[in-house]
Write a protein that holds these residues in place. Sequence first.
Motif, PDB file in Angstrom:
ATOM      1  N   GLN A 194       6.642  10.259  -4.222  1.00  0.00           N
ATOM      2  CA  GLN A 194       6.021   9.430  -3.197  1.00  0.00           C
ATOM      3  C   GLN A 194       4.511   9.397  -3.425  1.00  0.00           C
ATOM      4  OE1 GLN A 194       9.158   7.876  -1.697  1.00  0.00           O
ATOM      5  NE2 GLN A 194       7.266   7.514  -0.563  1.00  0.00           N
ATOM      6  N   ILE A 195       3.979   8.220  -3.661  1.00  0.00           N
ATOM      7  CA  ILE A 195       2.556   8.030  -3.927  1.00  0.00           C
ATOM      8  C   ILE A 195       1.905   7.429  -2.676  1.00  0.00           C
ATOM      9  CG2 ILE A 195       0.836   6.953  -5.397  1.00  0.00           C
ATOM     10  CD1 ILE A 195       2.683   8.913  -6.863  1.00  0.00           C
ATOM     11  N   PRO A 196       0.924   8.136  -2.073  1.00  0.00           N
ATOM     12  CA  PRO A 196       0.240   7.579  -0.889  1.00  0.00           C
ATOM     13  C   PRO A 196      -0.472   6.274  -1.235  1.00  0.00           C
ATOM     14  CG  PRO A 196      -0.236   9.915  -1.135  1.00  0.00           C
ATOM     15  CD  PRO A 196       0.420   9.474  -2.415  1.00  0.00           C
ATOM     16  N   VAL A 197      -0.353   5.292  -0.365  1.00  0.00           N
ATOM     17  CA  VAL A 197      -1.026   4.009  -0.548  1.00  0.00           C
ATOM     18  C   VAL A 197      -2.205   3.887   0.407  1.00  0.00           C
ATOM     19  CG1 VAL A 197      -0.772   1.491  -0.405  1.00  0.00           C
ATOM     20  CG2 VAL A 197       1.083   2.891  -1.341  1.00  0.00           C
ATOM     21  N   VAL A 198      -1.976   4.234   1.685  1.00  0.00           N
ATOM     22  CA  VAL A 198      -3.030   4.125   2.689  1.00  0.00           C
ATOM     23  C   VAL A 198      -2.663   5.005   3.884  1.00  0.00           C
ATOM     24  CG1 VAL A 198      -1.978   2.147   3.881  1.00  0.00           C
ATOM     25  CG2 VAL A 198      -4.454   2.470   4.004  1.00  0.00           C
ATOM     26  N   THR A 199      -3.685   5.487   4.571  1.00  0.00           N
ATOM     27  CA  THR A 199      -3.484   6.221   5.825  1.00  0.00           C
ATOM     28  C   THR A 199      -4.056   5.379   6.957  1.00  0.00           C
ATOM     29  OG1 THR A 199      -3.583   8.376   4.740  1.00  0.00           O
ATOM     30  CG2 THR A 199      -3.990   8.324   7.103  1.00  0.00           C
ATOM     31  N   LEU A 200      -3.246   5.173   7.981  1.00  0.00           N
ATOM     32  CA  LEU A 200      -3.633   4.333   9.115  1.00  0.00           C
ATOM     33  C   LEU A 200      -3.809   5.193  10.354  1.00  0.00           C
ATOM     34  CD1 LEU A 200      -1.047   1.468   8.516  1.00  0.00           C
ATOM     35  CD2 LEU A 200      -3.430   1.540   7.754  1.00  0.00           C
ATOM     36  N   SER A 201      -4.671   4.726  11.262  1.00  0.00           N
ATOM     37  CA  SER A 201      -4.943   5.507  12.472  1.00  0.00           C
ATOM     38  C   SER A 201      -4.807   4.633  13.716  1.00  0.00           C
ATOM     39  CB  SER A 201      -6.338   6.129  12.397  1.00  0.00           C
ATOM     40  OG  SER A 201      -7.319   5.122  12.203  1.00  0.00           O
ATOM     41  N   SER A 202      -5.172   5.185  14.854  1.00  0.00           N
ATOM     42  CA  SER A 202      -5.021   4.520  16.149  1.00  0.00           C
ATOM     43  C   SER A 202      -5.588   3.108  16.133  1.00  0.00           C
ATOM     44  CB  SER A 202      -5.723   5.349  17.225  1.00  0.00           C
ATOM     45  OG  SER A 202      -5.646   4.716  18.482  1.00  0.00           O
ATOM     46  N   GLY A 203      -4.809   2.164  16.662  1.00  0.00           N
ATOM     47  CA  GLY A 203      -5.233   0.774  16.746  1.00  0.00           C
ATOM     48  C   GLY A 203      -4.782  -0.091  15.592  1.00  0.00           C
ATOM     49  N   GLU A 204      -4.234   0.538  14.527  1.00  0.00           N
ATOM     50  CA  GLU A 204      -3.810  -0.234  13.361  1.00  0.00           C
ATOM     51  C   GLU A 204      -2.307  -0.521  13.417  1.00  0.00           C
ATOM     52  OE1 GLU A 204      -6.335   0.382   9.629  1.00  0.00           O
ATOM     53  OE2 GLU A 204      -6.104   2.426  10.403  1.00  0.00           O
ATOM     54  N   MET A 205      -1.898  -1.552  12.700  1.00  0.00           N
ATOM     55  CA  MET A 205      -0.524  -2.027  12.708  1.00  0.00           C
ATOM     56  C   MET A 205       0.089  -1.851  11.330  1.00  0.00           C
ATOM     57  SD  MET A 205       0.695  -5.822  13.903  1.00  0.00           S
ATOM     58  CE  MET A 205       2.426  -6.298  13.965  1.00  0.00           C
ATOM     59  N   PHE A 206       1.391  -1.557  11.278  1.00  0.00           N
ATOM     60  CA  PHE A 206       2.065  -1.445   9.983  1.00  0.00           C
ATOM     61  C   PHE A 206       3.515  -1.890  10.113  1.00  0.00           C
ATOM     62  CE2 PHE A 206       2.750   2.624  12.098  1.00  0.00           C
ATOM     63  CZ  PHE A 206       4.038   2.988  11.764  1.00  0.00           C
ATOM     64  N   GLY A 207       4.106  -2.229   8.967  1.00  0.00           N
ATOM     65  CA  GLY A 207       5.510  -2.630   8.919  1.00  0.00           C
ATOM     66  C   GLY A 207       5.768  -4.089   9.178  1.00  0.00           C
ATOM     67  N   GLU A 208       4.695  -4.876   9.456  1.00  0.00           N
ATOM     68  CA  GLU A 208       4.913  -6.268   9.842  1.00  0.00           C
ATOM     69  C   GLU A 208       5.236  -7.169   8.657  1.00  0.00           C
ATOM     70  OE1 GLU A 208       0.553  -6.122   8.848  1.00  0.00           O
ATOM     71  OE2 GLU A 208       2.062  -4.789   9.708  1.00  0.00           O
ATOM     72  N   MET A 209       4.672  -6.889   7.479  1.00  0.00           N
ATOM     73  CA  MET A 209       4.891  -7.777   6.346  1.00  0.00           C
ATOM     74  C   MET A 209       6.346  -7.760   5.892  1.00  0.00           C
ATOM     75  SD  MET A 209       2.118  -9.369   5.811  1.00  0.00           S
ATOM     76  CE  MET A 209       2.143 -10.031   4.151  1.00  0.00           C
ATOM     77  N   GLU A 210       6.922  -6.570   5.785  1.00  0.00           N
ATOM     78  CA  GLU A 210       8.331  -6.483   5.391  1.00  0.00           C
ATOM     79  C   GLU A 210       9.238  -7.031   6.488  1.00  0.00           C
ATOM     80  OE1 GLU A 210       8.437  -2.569   2.557  1.00  0.00           O
ATOM     81  OE2 GLU A 210       7.905  -2.282   4.651  1.00  0.00           O
ATOM     82  N   LEU A 211       8.789  -6.899   7.736  1.00  0.00           N
ATOM     83  CA  LEU A 211       9.551  -7.449   8.857  1.00  0.00           C
ATOM     84  C   LEU A 211       9.635  -8.971   8.744  1.00  0.00           C
ATOM     85  CD1 LEU A 211      10.926  -6.801  11.617  1.00  0.00           C
ATOM     86  CD2 LEU A 211       8.701  -7.208  12.661  1.00  0.00           C
ATOM     87  N   ILE A 212       8.511  -9.601   8.441  1.00  0.00           N
ATOM     88  CA  ILE A 212       8.475 -11.059   8.276  1.00  0.00           C
ATOM     89  C   ILE A 212       9.227 -11.482   7.023  1.00  0.00           C
ATOM     90  CG2 ILE A 212       6.951 -13.048   7.930  1.00  0.00           C
ATOM     91  CD1 ILE A 212       4.781 -11.422   9.439  1.00  0.00           C
ATOM     92  N   ASP A 213       9.048 -10.708   5.954  1.00  0.00           N
ATOM     93  CA  ASP A 213       9.672 -11.018   4.672  1.00  0.00           C
ATOM     94  C   ASP A 213      11.192 -11.007   4.760  1.00  0.00           C
ATOM     95  OD1 ASP A 213       9.761 -11.554   1.957  1.00  0.00           O
ATOM     96  OD2 ASP A 213       9.777  -9.446   1.418  1.00  0.00           O
ATOM     97  N   GLY A 214      11.719 -10.087   5.558  1.00  0.00           N
ATOM     98  CA  GLY A 214      13.160 -10.040   5.773  1.00  0.00           C
ATOM     99  C   GLY A 214      13.944  -9.222   4.775  1.00  0.00           C
ATOM    100  N   GLY A 215      13.291  -8.720   3.727  1.00  0.00           N
ATOM    101  CA  GLY A 215      13.997  -7.898   2.750  1.00  0.00           C
ATOM    102  C   GLY A 215      14.023  -6.430   3.164  1.00  0.00           C
ATOM    103  N   MET A 216      14.611  -5.609   2.338  1.00  0.00           N
ATOM    104  CA  MET A 216      14.658  -4.178   2.614  1.00  0.00           C
ATOM    105  C   MET A 216      13.258  -3.583   2.511  1.00  0.00           C
ATOM    106  SD  MET A 216      17.908  -3.817   3.112  1.00  0.00           S
ATOM    107  CE  MET A 216      18.417  -2.109   2.905  1.00  0.00           C
ATOM    108  N   ARG A 217      13.051  -2.469   3.209  1.00  0.00           N
ATOM    109  CA  ARG A 217      11.772  -1.779   3.139  1.00  0.00           C
ATOM    110  C   ARG A 217      11.515  -1.307   1.706  1.00  0.00           C
ATOM    111  NH1 ARG A 217       8.760  -2.563   7.864  1.00  0.00           N
ATOM    112  NH2 ARG A 217       9.948  -1.955   9.716  1.00  0.00           N
ATOM    113  N   ARG A 218      10.288  -1.539   1.211  1.00  0.00           N
ATOM    114  CA  ARG A 218       9.896  -1.045  -0.112  1.00  0.00           C
ATOM    115  C   ARG A 218       8.920   0.116   0.010  1.00  0.00           C
ATOM    116  NH1 ARG A 218       9.984  -5.939  -3.768  1.00  0.00           N
ATOM    117  NH2 ARG A 218       9.357  -4.478  -5.394  1.00  0.00           N
ATOM    118  N   LEU A 219       8.493   0.395   1.257  1.00  0.00           N
ATOM    119  CA  LEU A 219       7.521   1.454   1.517  1.00  0.00           C
ATOM    120  C   LEU A 219       8.102   2.455   2.505  1.00  0.00           C
ATOM    121  CD1 LEU A 219       4.415  -0.872   2.013  1.00  0.00           C
ATOM    122  CD2 LEU A 219       4.949   0.461  -0.041  1.00  0.00           C
TER     123      LEU A 219
END
Length: 388
Positions: free
Chosen positions: A42-67
Motif C-alpha cells: 500500500q503506497i500512500p497517495v495523500v492524507t486528508l483532514s477535517s473539511g476535505e472530501m474523498f471517494g467522490e470520483m470513483e462514486l461518479i465513475d461507477g467502477g470498483m474502488r481502485r484506492l
Amino acid sequence: MSSYRKTLEKGAKAYRCGDMPLDAFLIVSGSVEISIRRDGVQIPVVTLSSGEMFGEMELIDGGMRRLTASAMTDCVLQIIKREQIVERLDNTDPIVRALLQRQLSRFRVALELIESDVIADTGHTDPSASVVTSAIAKLRLEAQLREALEQGVLEILWQPIGAIADGRIVGYEALMRWPHVDLGDLMPKQFIALAEETSLIVVLGDYALQRVCIALRALADCGCSPMPYIALNVSGRALSSAVFVDQIIASAVRHGIDTAWIRLEVTESVFLDYHQIEELIQRCHAVNIRVAVDDFGTEYSNFSHLHRLAFDTIKLEQNFTHDLDQPRCLAMVQAIIAVARAIDADIVAEGVETDAQLQQLRQLGCDYAQGFLIGKPLTSTELLASIS
C-alpha cells in the motif's frame, strides 16, 4: 448514529480497493490516508483532514474502488449519498457533464499510471479552490439537512396573523427553522434554496405538511373555536406535482382535520406556468383550501397574476408596510387594497412592527396584519399555551 454519519477508529477502513462505491465522505474530524496498492504494497497517495472530501470520483465513475481510505486517527465522517451526487449531475448542464466525463477519463489514466509506477502529465488542471470549497460546503450542508430531517430536529414556528378590525388571531403562518449544531438557528432562506436544487424539497415540504396537520389536530383537541387556519408555503417543485393536493387531502384525513383549516401560500417567483397554478387553485377550492399570493410587491409583481389567477388572499410584501410614511408607497398600497376589494380577495400586510403602521393600515381598509407587533413566531408549546 445517523445513517448520514460514520465513525472510524484509528486504522479502520472507510473502503478498500475492490469495493463497490456506494458513498462519498466529508471529514468532520480526524484525518484519512488515501493509498493505492502497487506490487503488493500500500503506497500512500495523500492524507486528508477535517473539511476535505474523498471517494467522490470513483462514486461518479461507477467502477470498483481502485484506492483504499484508512483512518489515521479516530474519525467522524459525513456521508454523501450516491443519489445526492447523481441527481445533481442529471440536472446539470450537458456541457458540464461532458467536462466532468473528460476529468473522469483523466482520473482513470492517472490511477493506472500510479499503479504502474509511471509519472506523467495528464493535462489535469485543478478547479479554483474557492469553487471546490463552495461545492463541498454545499454538499456538506445538504447531507446535514438530510440528517436533520431523518432525526426530526427541524422546527416549525407559528407566526400569528391578526384581524386589524378587532385584533383577533385568525391564523398562523408555518415558518421552518433549523437549529444547526455549528451554525446556530438557520432560517428558511438559508437552506430552502439548497433543498430546491434537488428532490429534497419534496421531503422538506411533506415534513412541514405533517407538522401543520399535527398542530391543527392539537388546536382542535384544545377546543379552539373559532378554529384558526395555518398557512403553508408551497415550493415550485410541489406545484409541478400532479398529486400534491391529493397528498394534502390524505394527510388531513389521516389526522382527522378539515382541509379548510389549511391554507397555501405561493410566491410570485414560481409563476412560470399559469395553467399549472390555475389548476392548483381550482383543485384547492374544490376542497375548501384557500390560496394566497405571497410577498406581493417583490421583483416579480405583476397585476396580471391577480387578473388571471383566482387567489383568495394577497400578502403585501413587508417593504410596503415599512414605507407607509412615504406618499408614493401609501398611494400604491391604497391601490393594491382597492384591487383586492374589486376581485374579492383579502389583504394581509406583512412586517407590521409599529402601532403607527397598524393604524395606517386600518385607515386604508387592510384586513389582516402579520409581524412582531401582532405576535412573534411561537413554538408548538407556546402556541398551545396561548390558546389555553
